[in-house]
Every structure is written in structure tokens, then in C-alpha cells.
Design a protein around this motif. Structure first.
Motif, PDB file in Angstrom:
ATOM      1  N   SER A   1      40.968   3.611  67.873  1.00 54.43           N
ATOM      2  CA  SER A   1      39.518   3.819  67.848  1.00 54.43           C
ATOM      3  C   SER A   1      39.152   5.021  66.991  1.00 54.43           C
ATOM      4  CB  SER A   1      38.984   4.028  69.271  1.00 54.43           C
ATOM      5  OG  SER A   1      39.507   5.219  69.829  1.00 54.43           O
ATOM      6  N   LEU A   2      37.982   4.944  66.411  1.00 52.67           N
ATOM      7  CA  LEU A   2      37.473   6.025  65.574  1.00 52.67           C
ATOM      8  C   LEU A   2      35.958   6.078  65.736  1.00 52.67           C
ATOM      9  CD1 LEU A   2      38.006   8.131  63.302  1.00 52.67           C
ATOM     10  CD2 LEU A   2      37.625   6.272  61.666  1.00 52.67           C
TER      11      LEU A   2
ATOM     12  N   VAL B   1      41.550  -0.666  63.305  1.00 51.81           N
ATOM     13  CA  VAL B   1      40.929   0.374  64.110  1.00 51.81           C
ATOM     14  C   VAL B   1      39.467  -0.001  64.387  1.00 51.81           C
ATOM     15  CG1 VAL B   1      40.277   2.810  64.191  1.00 51.81           C
ATOM     16  CG2 VAL B   1      42.441   2.127  63.122  1.00 51.81           C
ATOM     17  N   ASN B   2      39.047   0.166  65.631  1.00 53.75           N
ATOM     18  CA  ASN B   2      37.658  -0.069  66.006  1.00 53.75           C
ATOM     19  C   ASN B   2      36.823   1.149  65.604  1.00 53.75           C
ATOM     20  OD1 ASN B   2      35.284  -1.042  67.221  1.00 53.75           O
ATOM     21  ND2 ASN B   2      35.810  -0.105  69.175  1.00 53.75           N
ATOM     22  N   VAL B   3      35.914   0.975  64.641  1.00 53.42           N
ATOM     23  CA  VAL B   3      35.169   2.093  64.069  1.00 53.42           C
ATOM     24  C   VAL B   3      33.690   1.974  64.427  1.00 53.42           C
ATOM     25  CG1 VAL B   3      34.514   3.284  61.942  1.00 53.42           C
ATOM     26  CG2 VAL B   3      36.785   2.234  62.140  1.00 53.42           C
ATOM     27  N   ARG B   4      33.128   3.081  64.913  1.00 54.16           N
ATOM     28  CA  ARG B   4      31.691   3.166  65.171  1.00 54.16           C
ATOM     29  C   ARG B   4      31.145   4.445  64.551  1.00 54.16           C
ATOM     30  NH1 ARG B   4      30.835   2.661  71.400  1.00 54.16           N
ATOM     31  NH2 ARG B   4      32.801   3.815  71.391  1.00 54.16           N
ATOM     32  N   ILE B   5      29.998   4.335  63.910  1.00 54.79           N
ATOM     33  CA  ILE B   5      29.443   5.463  63.172  1.00 54.79           C
ATOM     34  C   ILE B   5      27.965   5.632  63.505  1.00 54.79           C
ATOM     35  CG2 ILE B   5      29.016   6.438  60.882  1.00 54.79           C
ATOM     36  CD1 ILE B   5      31.267   4.656  59.810  1.00 54.79           C
ATOM     37  N   ILE B   6      27.573   6.864  63.769  1.00 58.53           N
ATOM     38  CA  ILE B   6      26.161   7.226  63.877  1.00 58.53           C
ATOM     39  C   ILE B   6      25.895   8.291  62.813  1.00 58.53           C
ATOM     40  CG2 ILE B   6      24.353   8.269  65.293  1.00 58.53           C
ATOM     41  CD1 ILE B   6      25.827   7.309  67.761  1.00 58.53           C
ATOM     42  N   ILE B   7      24.946   8.015  61.938  1.00 56.13           N
ATOM     43  CA  ILE B   7      24.667   8.970  60.869  1.00 56.13           C
ATOM     44  C   ILE B   7      23.168   9.113  60.639  1.00 56.13           C
ATOM     45  CG2 ILE B   7      26.809   8.606  59.583  1.00 56.13           C
ATOM     46  CD1 ILE B   7      25.168   6.801  57.671  1.00 56.13           C
ATOM     47  N   MET B   8      22.819  10.233  60.033  1.00 53.88           N
ATOM     48  CA  MET B   8      21.514  10.381  59.409  1.00 53.88           C
ATOM     49  C   MET B   8      21.603   9.748  58.026  1.00 53.88           C
ATOM     50  SD  MET B   8      18.984  12.175  60.934  1.00 53.88           S
ATOM     51  CE  MET B   8      18.195  13.284  59.762  1.00 53.88           C
TER      52      MET B   8
ATOM     53  N   ASP C   1      32.417  -2.514  57.014  1.00 53.53           N
ATOM     54  CA  ASP C   1      32.501  -3.592  58.001  1.00 53.53           C
ATOM     55  C   ASP C   1      32.808  -3.002  59.381  1.00 53.53           C
ATOM     56  OD1 ASP C   1      32.634  -6.051  59.207  1.00 53.53           O
ATOM     57  OD2 ASP C   1      34.681  -6.488  58.509  1.00 53.53           O
ATOM     58  N   CYS C   2      31.816  -2.296  59.936  1.00 56.52           N
ATOM     59  CA  CYS C   2      31.987  -1.684  61.247  1.00 56.52           C
ATOM     60  C   CYS C   2      30.618  -1.492  61.880  1.00 56.52           C
ATOM     61  CB  CYS C   2      32.713  -0.332  61.132  1.00 56.52           C
ATOM     62  SG  CYS C   2      31.770   0.912  60.238  1.00 56.52           S
ATOM     63  N   ASP C   3      30.601  -1.068  63.131  1.00 58.99           N
ATOM     64  CA  ASP C   3      29.332  -0.801  63.814  1.00 58.99           C
ATOM     65  C   ASP C   3      28.761   0.519  63.309  1.00 58.99           C
ATOM     66  OD1 ASP C   3      29.458  -3.097  65.395  1.00 58.99           O
ATOM     67  OD2 ASP C   3      30.719  -2.100  66.873  1.00 58.99           O
ATOM     68  N   LEU C   4      27.505   0.478  62.864  1.00 56.21           N
ATOM     69  CA  LEU C   4      26.886   1.673  62.306  1.00 56.21           C
ATOM     70  C   LEU C   4      25.425   1.739  62.722  1.00 56.21           C
ATOM     71  CD1 LEU C   4      27.342   3.226  58.833  1.00 56.21           C
ATOM     72  CD2 LEU C   4      25.024   2.700  59.584  1.00 56.21           C
ATOM     73  N   LYS C   5      24.985   2.938  63.142  1.00 52.45           N
ATOM     74  CA  LYS C   5      23.588   3.156  63.514  1.00 52.45           C
ATOM     75  C   LYS C   5      23.032   4.336  62.729  1.00 52.45           C
ATOM     76  CE  LYS C   5      23.762   1.342  68.247  1.00 52.45           C
ATOM     77  NZ  LYS C   5      23.450   1.618  69.673  1.00 52.45           N
ATOM     78  N   LEU C   6      21.789   4.190  62.299  1.00 52.67           N
ATOM     79  CA  LEU C   6      21.080   5.273  61.627  1.00 52.67           C
ATOM     80  C   LEU C   6      20.120   5.886  62.635  1.00 52.67           C
ATOM     81  CD1 LEU C   6      20.208   3.508  58.239  1.00 52.67           C
ATOM     82  CD2 LEU C   6      22.195   4.933  58.763  1.00 52.67           C
ATOM     83  N   LEU C   7      20.434   7.102  63.074  1.00 51.30           N
ATOM     84  CA  LEU C   7      19.639   7.757  64.102  1.00 51.30           C
ATOM     85  C   LEU C   7      19.269   9.175  63.691  1.00 51.30           C
ATOM     86  CD1 LEU C   7      21.593   6.717  67.344  1.00 51.30           C
ATOM     87  CD2 LEU C   7      19.608   5.582  66.344  1.00 51.30           C
ATOM     88  N   GLN C   8      18.167   9.644  64.231  1.00 54.91           N
ATOM     89  CA  GLN C   8      17.727  11.015  64.001  1.00 54.91           C
ATOM     90  C   GLN C   8      18.487  11.914  64.974  1.00 54.91           C
ATOM     91  OE1 GLN C   8      15.095  11.585  61.706  1.00 54.91           O
ATOM     92  NE2 GLN C   8      15.542  13.765  61.829  1.00 54.91           N
ATOM     93  N   ILE C   9      19.653  12.395  64.540  1.00 50.89           N
ATOM     94  CA  ILE C   9      20.552  13.137  65.421  1.00 50.89           C
ATOM     95  C   ILE C   9      20.592  14.614  65.022  1.00 50.89           C
ATOM     96  CG2 ILE C   9      21.989  11.175  66.057  1.00 50.89           C
ATOM     97  CD1 ILE C   9      23.909  11.913  63.858  1.00 50.89           C
TER      98      ILE C   9
END
Length: 266
Positions: free
Chosen positions: A141-142, A169-176, A196-204
């Protein structure tokens, strides 16, 4: 130096890196000039003493740099440099890859045994290098959260993340989607969105984090001038305390599943 054969010092050093002695280097360089010759001719061309030349040439034959034709006198012919360098480059890479894998295994086994496995990492270059190192070790995981990124960081991250994804590897990303660093806009989303992974654009918040396998992580901070991060002030906290890593991962899961922060549209 070799007589009448203009060869750069770096070339001679490269041949020595490939395992040749000084005399062998001289003889091989001479052969690339004359292509083929007897031991006596090559001794004169290379300035290798006649008392040493046969031993030197036979060693080059054994190492795959020279071919020897039977007869009287013996004839020695150079193997073309592109063939020699290609083979040696592959052999050196294979040897280095094996050494790296073995030493990494020792390193990763011993790191948790250090009394206080927490280190400070100063400056953007060292922080990014540590992030890339951690990602390259991910096995299962990453997770990545980045409220800011440095100027040349996104494409470097993308390359190692793609390799991790290919490893399963299971990859998840949260980015601005954008960062402002040293008064310069860094477009993050355009680089990372095609992964090719889970990605969210959030105000972090203005922090960044890389965490792998519930074992290891780095969290980085920087001072800000208005909305711009000041890269020279950046500092990272790298640690392998499992309890701490698991706590931070739990916080990440909360953010991921509860949409604590506002989604950003691009």
C-alpha cells in the motif's frame, strides 16, 4: 600515456571501471587503433613492455576484449568497442542491481532496530529523494497527501508511482491541484491525474506526506510567505515507528472516507 593515440582520461578511467588494468587498458586502446596485430606490434603501439605483453593480451582475450588467432606469430584482433561496452554495461548494471537489493534488505531489516528511528530531513531535494526512496520500497500500500509540491517534484513522483502501480501496490493520493512555491505556480494535477490509481483533489492543509505499507513515512512542512511555500525552509520528519505510522494512516483514512475537506475543481 599512450603514444600517438589521443584518448581522453575519462575513456581510460571507463575501461578501468570495466575491470582492465593499466597495461590492459593501454593494449586495448592500441588495438582499437591498429585493429589487429602481433604481440610485438602491440607492445610498440601501446608502450606495454615486451616481457608483459603476452600475459596482458591473453588476459584481454579471457575478459572478452580481444580475439586471438592461432598461428605463428599469434595474431590479436580487437573486439569492437560497442560490443564490449554493451556487454560490460549490462554486467555492471546486473552486479549493481544485485548489490543494491542485498544491501537494501539489510538496511530495511536493521532500521526498525535503531533505538529512535526518527530523522529530520532538511531541504526540498533531500525530502523529494526520501519520498522517492520510500515509494520505491512499497510492496502493498502507498498513500500520499500533498498540500504542496516542489518545482520538479510531480514528474519524479509520477515515475516511481507508476512503477509501484505496476508492482501491484494499492495507491491512493490526495492532492491540491496547484502549488505555489517560491512565488511560482506548480501545476500538480495535470501531471498526476492520469495515474491509474485512486486520486482526489481536495483543499487540504499545506503539508505533504508519503506513507507505505503501514511501516514507514515522511511528513514535510514548509514556511509560507502569503500563499507561497518557501522551499529553503522545508523540513521533513522521516520515521518508522509503526504505532505513529498507523495513527497517521488512520487520520488519512478519515479524510479519505469522510470528505473532511472541500473538493477542488480544475
Amino acid at each position: 600515456m599512450l603514444a600517438d593515440i589521443p584518448v581522453e582520461k575519462e575513456t581510460l578511467n571507463a575501461l578501468k571501471t570495466m575491470g582492465l588494468t593499466d597495461y590492459e587498458t593501454r593494449a586495448y586502446v592500441a588495438l582499437t587503433s591498429v585493429i589487429s596485430g602481433t604481440a610485438t606490434e602491440l607492445s610498440e603501439a601501446s608502450n606495454v613492455p615486451r616481457s608483459k605483453i603476452y600475459v596482458v593480451l591473453k588476459s584481454l582475450v579471457k575478459k572478452g576484449f580481444v580475439e586471438m588467432s592461432r598461428g605463428k606469430p599469434l595474431q590479436f584482433t580487437v573486439i569492437p568497442p560497442h560490443e564490449v561496452f554493451k556487454r560490460s554495461r549490462n554486467e555492471i548494471k546486473e552486479t549493481m542491481d544485485k548489490a543494491e537489493a542485498e544491501l537494501n534488505m539489510v538496511y530495511e531489516t536493521q532500521i526498525p532496530n535503531v533505538p529512535a528511528p526518527i530523522w529530520l530531513v532538511h531541504g526540498p531535494e533531500k525530502i523529494v529523494n526520501k519520498e522517492l526512496e520510500i515509494i520505491s520500497r512499497a510492496e502493498e500500500s502507498l498513500i500520499i497527501m500533498a498540500g504542496f509540491m516542489f518545482k520538479e517534484e510531480p514528474p519524479k513522483l509520477k515515475e516511481v508511482i507508476q512503477k509501484a502501480i505496476k508492482r501491484g501496490v494499492n495507491v491512493r493520493i490526495i492532492i491540491m491541484p496547484h502549488s505555489i512555491v517560491d512565488e511560482e505556480m506548480i501545476d500538480v494535477s495535470q501531471v498526476l491525474q492520469n495515474l491509474d490509481c485512486d486520486l482526489k483533489l481536495l483543499q487540504i492543509p499545506n503539508i505533504k506526506m508519503v506513507l507505505r505499507d503501514k511501516k514507514e513515512m515522511i511528513m514535510a512542512f514548509s514556511k509560507f510567505s502569503g500563499e507561497s511555500a518557501v522551499s529553503k525552509t522545508s523540513i521533513g520528519i522521516w520515521n518508522q515507528y509503526r504505532e505513529f505510522v498507523e495513527t497517521i494512516e488512520g487520520m488519512y483514512e478519515f479524510v479519505w472516507n469522510n470528505e473532511l475537506f472541500k473538493e477542488v475543481k480544475i
